[in-house]
Design an enzyme around this catalytic site. Structure first.
Site, PDB file in Angstrom:
ATOM      1  CB  CYS A  82       8.380  -3.524 -13.394  1.00 40.30           C
ATOM      2  SG  CYS A  82       8.211  -2.389 -11.996  1.00 40.30           S
TER       3      CYS A  82
ATOM      4  CG  HIS B 146       5.671  -1.102 -16.366  1.00 41.74           C
ATOM      5  ND1 HIS B 146       5.195  -2.381 -16.289  1.00 41.74           N
ATOM      6  CD2 HIS B 146       6.005  -0.743 -15.121  1.00 41.74           C
ATOM      7  CE1 HIS B 146       5.239  -2.773 -15.030  1.00 41.74           C
ATOM      8  NE2 HIS B 146       5.736  -1.797 -14.304  1.00 41.74           N
TER       9      HIS B 146
HETATM   10  N1  GLN Z   1       5.678  -3.941  -6.860  1.00 42.30           N
HETATM   11  C1  GLN Z   1       6.893  -3.515  -7.403  1.00 42.30           C
HETATM   12  C2  GLN Z   1       7.335  -2.114  -6.993  1.00 42.30           C
HETATM   13  O1  GLN Z   1       6.526  -1.209  -6.783  1.00 42.30           O
HETATM   14  C3  GLN Z   1       6.786  -3.654  -8.892  1.00 42.30           C
HETATM   15  C4  GLN Z   1       5.855  -2.663  -9.511  1.00 42.30           C
HETATM   16  C5  GLN Z   1       5.655  -2.865 -10.951  1.00 42.30           C
HETATM   17  O2  GLN Z   1       5.814  -3.950 -11.531  1.00 42.30           O
HETATM   18  N2  GLN Z   1       5.243  -1.775 -11.589  1.00 42.30           N
HETATM   19  O3  GLN Z   1       8.502  -1.926  -6.899  1.00 42.30           O
END
Ligand code: GLN
Length: 245
Positions: A95, A195
């Protein structure tokens, strides 16, 4: 045989138990009698730690954390990461960590984060978040299996030339909710939006990643099979639930 794992930015990029992936990598090596060392590289740590890493892990983080690490990233760690990737080091990035390997991320608030440009991709923040359990199928070069994951991002990632998707979305959003792609493959980099316990839930993908790192270091490396009956059952149950939607 031994793998040196570098956990990059464990202090800021660690959402939803992304750290569990390190435990999974470690255990699946130890169960096979393969040595493993894990070095954490937080903000302000020694960039030289990246040299000698066989596998680099980067977790996810919110926009806030991604902005907070930019100064540190551009104090030489960007060049070191690019060099490692060009050199064929295996990288698993989740992510926010995955977005960081690309050219830039423009947040929904209009903040532009210039990232490291190791992978030809960019990310644009959207108004609606893409949240939920999801399912994708990896490309043949990544084992071809299905992956059950959890995604939560506002960023929409678009792959440029030279970068392949990690897989194809079967349920959920993936890279951008539009083109059916999920994650990225480039050299030995595996980027994904999935994740948390990605690897414990998807041991086939974990072994593809380990095999990639071992093959670079030792040539052809055979991984002895493990008893993954419980993991496979959990994976299949979740995949069936998602497909039934
Ligand atoms: N900040 C990024 C987004 O919302 C990554 C989010 C995350 O790692 N869950 O796209």
């Amino acid at each position: 045989m031994e793998l040196n794992i570098c956990h990059l930015y464990p202090d800021v990029l660690n959402l939803y138990g992304d750290r569990g992936n390190i435990l999974c990598l470690r255990r699946r090596l130890e169960w096979r009698g393969i040595g493993v060392s894990v070095t954490e590289l937080p903000i302000g740590g020694e960039t030289a730690t990246l040299t000698g890493a066989d596998l680099i892990f980067i977790g996810g983080g919110q926009d806030f954390e991604q902005e907070a690490l930019l100064d540190d990233l551009h104090r030489g760690r960007d060049a070191a990461l690019r060099a490692a990737i060009e050199d064929g080091v295996t990288v698993l990035a989740i992510c926010g960590g995955y977005q960081m390997l690309g050219n830039y991320y423009e947040t929904h608030d209009g903040v532009r984060c210039d990232f490291i440009g190791a992978l030809n991709l960019h990310t644009v923040g959207g108004k609606d978040r893409m949240i939920g359990n999801y399912l994708f199928r990896c490309g043949a070069e990544s084992g071809g299996g299905t992956v059950v994951g959890f995604e939560n991002h506002s960023g929409r990632t678009y792959l440029g030339t030279g970068v392949q998707p990690l897989g194809t979305v079967l349920r959920g959003f993936g890279n951008n909710g539009e083109d059916g792609t999920e994650g990225a493959r480039f050299r030995n980099v595996f980027g994904t939006y999935s994740h948390g316990p990605l690897l414990p839930k998807n041991p086939v993908l974990c072994d593809v990643i380990l095999q990639t790192a071992l093959a670079r270091k030792y040539g052809a490396a055979e991984l002895s099979p493990l008893d993954d009956a419980a993991e496979a059952e959990a994976h299949d149950e979740m995949a069936a639930r998602l497909l039934a939607k």
